[in-house]
Every structure is written in C-alpha cells, then in structure tokens.
Design a protein around this motif. Structure first.
Motif, PDB file in Angstrom:
ATOM      1  N   PHE A 270       0.848  -1.176  -0.110  1.00 28.44           N
ATOM      2  CA  PHE A 270      -0.031  -0.164   0.015  1.00 28.44           C
ATOM      3  C   PHE A 270       0.809   1.313  -0.015  1.00 28.44           C
ATOM      4  N   THR A 271       0.466   2.261  -0.821  1.00 32.14           N
ATOM      5  CA  THR A 271       1.351   3.393  -0.992  1.00 32.14           C
ATOM      6  C   THR A 271       0.436   4.603  -1.548  1.00 32.14           C
ATOM      7  N   ASN A 272       0.863   5.902  -1.118  1.00 26.72           N
ATOM      8  CA  ASN A 272       0.228   7.163  -1.668  1.00 26.72           C
ATOM      9  C   ASN A 272      -1.442   7.117  -1.461  1.00 26.72           C
ATOM     10  N   HIS A 273      -1.804   7.111  -0.219  1.00 21.84           N
ATOM     11  CA  HIS A 273      -3.282   7.201  -0.163  1.00 21.84           C
ATOM     12  C   HIS A 273      -3.478   7.553   1.122  1.00 21.84           C
ATOM     13  N   ASP A 274      -4.966   8.164   1.093  1.00 19.97           N
ATOM     14  CA  ASP A 274      -5.353   8.679   2.343  1.00 19.97           C
ATOM     15  C   ASP A 274      -6.026   7.559   3.342  1.00 19.97           C
ATOM     16  N   MET A 275      -7.183   7.231   2.794  1.00 23.16           N
ATOM     17  CA  MET A 275      -7.863   6.268   3.632  1.00 23.16           C
ATOM     18  C   MET A 275      -7.800   4.764   2.968  1.00 23.16           C
ATOM     19  N   VAL A 276      -6.951   4.033   3.742  1.00 19.25           N
ATOM     20  CA  VAL A 276      -6.516   2.713   3.077  1.00 19.25           C
ATOM     21  C   VAL A 276      -7.544   1.423   3.147  1.00 19.25           C
ATOM     22  N   MET A 277      -7.975   1.093   4.566  1.00 19.98           N
ATOM     23  CA  MET A 277      -8.941   0.171   4.564  1.00 19.98           C
ATOM     24  C   MET A 277     -10.096   0.501   5.646  1.00 19.98           C
ATOM     25  N   LEU A 278     -11.079   0.388   5.194  1.00 21.59           N
ATOM     26  CA  LEU A 278     -12.372   0.281   6.223  1.00 21.59           C
ATOM     27  C   LEU A 278     -13.133  -1.018   6.204  1.00 21.59           C
ATOM     28  N   PHE A 279     -13.404  -1.107   7.500  1.00 16.64           N
ATOM     29  CA  PHE A 279     -14.031  -2.740   7.825  1.00 16.64           C
ATOM     30  C   PHE A 279     -15.335  -2.162   8.618  1.00 16.64           C
ATOM     31  N   GLY A 280     -16.332  -1.976   8.024  1.00 16.05           N
ATOM     32  CA  GLY A 280     -17.763  -1.726   8.847  1.00 16.05           C
ATOM     33  C   GLY A 280     -18.084  -0.193   8.343  1.00 16.05           C
ATOM     34  N   HIS A 299       2.962  -4.599   3.706  1.00 19.27           N
ATOM     35  CA  HIS A 299       3.654  -3.270   3.425  1.00 19.27           C
ATOM     36  C   HIS A 299       2.891  -2.129   3.768  1.00 19.27           C
ATOM     37  N   PHE A 300       2.706  -1.348   4.643  1.00 18.06           N
ATOM     38  CA  PHE A 300       2.344  -0.117   4.572  1.00 18.06           C
ATOM     39  C   PHE A 300       3.348   0.832   4.394  1.00 18.06           C
ATOM     40  N   GLY A 301       3.500   1.281   3.032  1.00 19.72           N
ATOM     41  CA  GLY A 301       4.550   2.273   2.829  1.00 19.72           C
ATOM     42  C   GLY A 301       4.454   3.744   2.870  1.00 19.72           C
ATOM     43  N   THR A 302       5.189   4.565   2.025  1.00  8.84           N
ATOM     44  CA  THR A 302       5.148   5.972   2.282  1.00  8.84           C
ATOM     45  C   THR A 302       3.827   6.578   1.749  1.00  8.84           C
ATOM     46  N   GLY A 303       3.499   7.876   2.239  1.00  9.29           N
ATOM     47  CA  GLY A 303       2.332   8.582   1.863  1.00  9.29           C
ATOM     48  C   GLY A 303       0.954   8.146   2.298  1.00  9.29           C
ATOM     49  N   LEU A 304       0.976   7.226   3.082  1.00  9.88           N
ATOM     50  CA  LEU A 304      -0.475   6.783   3.570  1.00  9.88           C
ATOM     51  C   LEU A 304      -0.772   7.613   5.013  1.00  9.88           C
ATOM     52  N   THR A 305      -2.124   7.850   4.981  1.00  6.57           N
ATOM     53  CA  THR A 305      -2.509   8.584   6.292  1.00  6.57           C
ATOM     54  C   THR A 305      -3.208   8.033   7.213  1.00  6.57           C
ATOM     55  N   VAL A 324       5.510   1.709   7.679  1.00  6.09           N
ATOM     56  CA  VAL A 324       6.883   2.469   7.501  1.00  6.09           C
ATOM     57  C   VAL A 324       6.197   3.945   7.752  1.00  6.09           C
ATOM     58  N   GLU A 325       5.063   4.238   7.501  1.00  8.60           N
ATOM     59  CA  GLU A 325       4.692   5.808   7.754  1.00  8.60           C
ATOM     60  C   GLU A 325       3.125   5.692   7.850  1.00  8.60           C
ATOM     61  N   TRP A 326       2.530   6.571   8.721  1.00  9.10           N
ATOM     62  CA  TRP A 326       1.404   7.054   8.757  1.00  9.10           C
ATOM     63  C   TRP A 326       1.322   8.549   9.323  1.00  9.10           C
ATOM     64  N   LYS A 327       0.304   9.398   8.678  1.00  9.60           N
ATOM     65  CA  LYS A 327       0.244  10.656   8.988  1.00  9.60           C
ATOM     66  C   LYS A 327      -0.588  11.077  10.101  1.00  9.60           C
ATOM     67  N   MET A 328      -1.770  10.299  10.232  1.00  9.44           N
ATOM     68  CA  MET A 328      -2.511  10.305  11.256  1.00  9.44           C
ATOM     69  C   MET A 328      -2.578   9.226  12.308  1.00  9.44           C
TER      70      MET A 328
END
Length: 489
Positions: A270-280, A299-305, A324-328
């Motif tokens: 996963f890379t370069n995205h805001d909302m990655v996975m929603l369950f419910g 692998h949760f890569g760069t650019g994820l929020t 590797v990264e999260w912004k929130m």
C-alpha cells in the motif's frame, strides 16, 4: 589510404574492433533500459528499473533491520511467510496454478475462488460494453456463474469503464505478467462468496456511473455512482486479497461492509493514499459484529494517512505487517471492535503529534461503556521512532475475549523484514520457480486520494529503449567507416 597496406593481422584487429563496437552498443541499450523512463501515450510514466530498485531500497532502509530482503533459491525458499512458502517452492506452479487456493491463511483461509473450475485466459484488455461484454475480456469472465480461474495472456493494462461486478467462485491470478487496473472504475464483490484476487496492480481509480452494468449472464441492472475505491466488498464471505499493489484511488483502497466476513488481506503493498482500509461503514450496522478479518504480511509504505485498518464492531487480527509511515494513525476504530495486534513493526513519523499507532473514533454511535472497555491489545509488536500502542479492555492477552480475533500464529516482529520483503505483485515471468524478489513498484507524484492522477507502478525490466537519432547516426557512421576500411584491404 592506410588500410590499403594493412596486413592480415591488422584485419583481425579491425574485425575484433567491429565486434567490440556491436557488443558495446548492445550494453548501452540495456543500460539505457535500466535507467530510462518510458512515457506512454496516455501520459502515464513507467520508471526505469534502476530508479525503482533504488527508491525501493531507500524506503526499506528507513526501518532498522530492514536490510534483510530475501534472495530466494530453489534449494532455500522457506522464509516463514506461510502463504509464499506454500506455493513458491513448486517449480511447476505455472501448470498447477489452482494449488494457490490451498495456501490462504487467517479468516479467509477457506476462500477457494475458482479452484474447481476451468482456466480462462484474458486476451482482450478492452471494456467497451459493460452490458454485453466480449468473450476474452476480464469482465466476461468475472460475471459467469461457474467457477473460473482467470489468468492473462500477456502484460495487460485495463481501464474499467464501470465497476467490475464479480460473481462467486472466481480467482483473478496475475502471476507471470504485469496486470494493471488503472484510470477507471474498481472491483465490486457484492453478495457473493469465494473470491481470490492475486498479483495485480490497482491504482488511480475514479468514481464512475450511474450506469447499467451486467453482474451475471442473465441479469444486468442500474448501478448508482461508484465511489472510486479499489476493491469494495458488500455482504460477501470467504474473500482473499493477496500480493496486490494498491495506490491513489478516490476513497478507500479496500472496504468491507454490510456483514461481510471471513476475509484475509495479505502480502499487499500500500502506498500514496489517504484512507487505506475500512471494515464496517456505519455506527448503526450492528450486523457487522460477525465480521472477522485477517491483515497479515502487508507493507504499509510511504504516503499513507490513516485506516490501516479502521474497524467497527467485529474481530480483527493484524499481524506481522510492516508500517513504514502514517500521517494520522495506523489502526483505528469505533463501536467496540476487538483488535489483536501481534508481531507488527511500527515506524512512527517524525511528527510528534502522530506517534500513536491507535485511534479510537467517536462517530455518534454507541460507545459501549467507553473506549477504555474495548478490547484492543498489542502483543510482541516492535515500536520505532517513538511509536506507541494504547491498550484497552481485557488485560489478559490469552483471554477467551481474543479467541475470535486469533486467526493464525504470528511470527516475532524481528522477522517482519523477511516476511514482508515480497509484498506486492511478483515481478517474475512465467516458466518455473519464481526466484526473484517482488520488485515493489515505485510511484510518481500525486497524493493520497488523488484519484485520476498520481502514482504509476513500474515494472522491473531492462528492455531496450529508443535512443536519440544523433546517437544512432554516429554509431552507424562508425560501423560503415570500419567496414569500408576492412573491405578495402
């Protein structure tokens, strides 16, 4: 001319020089292929292999101990990744593709996909008619009623005109080719069962519709506007999403709602995205208490929020992933989900306000006595750069409260570098043992949720590139001059 008086030994030297020039030109082409970027007619850029590898290792090197990328050999292919070790050691995997269905782990382990059906080869990358799709297209295959194991004839990029609505007992298997779904709609898994999606790249998706779309050979109907997610799961069971590249879509990369359950999300990049996975999806959807989801080896890569994942109700086993990264935040939720985080590696961002892995969300629903009572537990996780996980609920990790959230035996967090080294689609071609690394795609431009523009996954290839005309003129002039000297002897 001096060539008129050349001896036979001189001729041999000149011939050797000619051969050397030819070899040098061949090497120049190969090197150019490694370094050059290729621009497609639609403006999308496929970066050169050297830059991809360089970027990939630069990112991995930001995590201590991450230099343990594995180099597989036929005699040493057991790495601890239970999914890959199940099938990658088989030299004849290409002729036994459906054995992959026996390799799933976690809550989605019973997803058989098209294991008991025929092989179907996608030969046509068009998606011009979503009501009456042509035989040979991906859309024709996924709507059939019988089980199908879907593979691809060649490297393929498909721009879906409308959402791809699947039918039960299907596998989309991209192994051996660079298969991309990009620039259009995403995949919808609705009110069906037994789906496997493996080894494809999904990126730059946008909302489409409303439109009439076929979902079976005997039915088509009106679909409202899709939200631009990569993979949307509604009221579906036994789903396995493995070795995918997911980036730059409009809403979620993966969502599972409406009482969907028995799902495994594994080995994805996963890379370069805001909302990655929603369950419910909603605080009122108490039917999601049956949801059970495994998130492993990703692998949760760069650019994820955020939303890696974001959970409501249900039971979630999140283990042996590399963050590797999260912004929130990395893992979040509401409505009293049970979350067991085991053996993950969390690298916090430098932002002092985003060090916490967890986030409990108040979204207007029942708080079930307050978040302090929700059962969220970290066990054996690795926390780097100030990352921390806030536990809550039961203090006993072995409590029966977590049994429904335990889907597989996690490895120690020190193994995460090896377990996730091949996250994303494999870059190897057909023909026996997959000995090369996954070759994680790099991305260009764009930010999370950008939809129509942004990252484009590369393909590790040293294919020859066209060169400037002036270079060709100089080279062939040199060849002709050399030949004239030899012929004049």
């Amino acid at each position: 001319m001096w060539g008129l008086y050349a001896t036979s030994s001189t001729k041999e030297v000149l011939l050797s020089l000619l051969v050397a020039l030819l070899i040098a030109h061949r090497m120049q082409c190969a090197i150019a292929g490694l370094w050059a970027d290729e621009v497609y007619p639609d403006g999308m850029i496929e970066i050169g292999a050297h830059k991809q590898v360089e970027s990939h290792f630069d990112e991995r090197d930001t995590v201590p101990g991450s230099g343990a990328r594995r180099e597989l050999a036929a005699s040493d292919c057991q790495t601890g990744n239970a999914i890959d070790d199940c099938w990658r050691c088989d030299n004849s995997w290409e002729s036994n593709r459906q054995a992959l269905a026996d390799c799933a782990i976690g809550f989605g382990k019973n997803a058989v996909g098209g294991k008991h059906g025929s092989l179907y080869v996608v030969t046509d990358n068009s998606d011009d008619d979503v009501v009456n799709p042509k035989y040979g297209t991906l859309r024709w295959a996924v709507i059939q009623t019988e089980p199908l194991w879907i593979i691809f004839q060649q490297d393929t990029r498909i721009k879906l005109t409308q959402e791809l609505i699947m039918n039960s007992y299907k596998t989309i298997d991209g192994r051996g080719h660079n298969v991309q779904i990009a620039g259009g709609a995403g995949i919808t898994i609705q009110a069906i069962t037994n789906i496997i999606i493996h080894g494809i790249r999904i990126f730059n998706l946008v909302p489409t519709g409303p439109a009439m779309v076929r979902d079976s050979p005997s039915h088509y109907g009106h679909r409202l506007r899709s939200d631009g997610s990569a993979i949307s799961i509604f009221a579906a069971t036994n789903i396995w999403l493995d070795h995918l590249y997911l980036s730059d879509c409009t809403t979620n990369l993966i969502s599972a709602i409406e009482a969907s359950t028995y799902i495994t999300v594994s080995n994805n990049y996963f890379t370069n995205h805001d909302m990655v996975m929603l369950f419910g999806a909603h605080p009122e959807d108490t039917f999601d208490t049956i949801m059970q989801v495994t998130v492993a080896y990703n692998h949760f890569g760069t650019g994820l929020t955020q939303r890696m994942p974001r959970c409501r109700f249900g039971y979630f086993h999140v283990f042996n992933n590399d963050y590797v990264e999260w912004k929130m935040y990395a893992i979040g939720g509401s409505q009293n989900p049970t979350i067991l985080s085991e053996g993950n590696r969390f690298m916090a961002p430098d932002d002092k306000n985003s060090k916490e892995v967890t986030k409990r969300v108040a979204d207007g629903g029942n708080d079930y006595g307050g978040w302090e009572n929700w059962n969220w537990r970290s066990s054996g996780d690795m926390f780097l750069n100030g990352a921390f996980f806030t536990d809550s609920g039961s203090s006993n990790i072995d409590s029966s409260l977590y049994q429904k959230a335990t889907s597989f035996t996690a490895k120690p967090s020190s193994n995460v570098g090896t377990l996730t080294a091949n996250a994303g689609p494999f870059q190897c071609g057909l023909g026996g043992y997959l000995s090369c690394d996954a070759g994680t795609p790099n991305t260009y431009g764009g930010s999370g949720g950008s939809g129509g523009s942004g990252s484009t996954p590369g393909w590790y290839s040293s294919g020859e590139q066209d060169h400037e005309i002036s270079q060709l003129v100089m080279f062939f002039s040199l060849i002709l001059s050399t030949l004239s000297v030899i012929l004049s002897m």
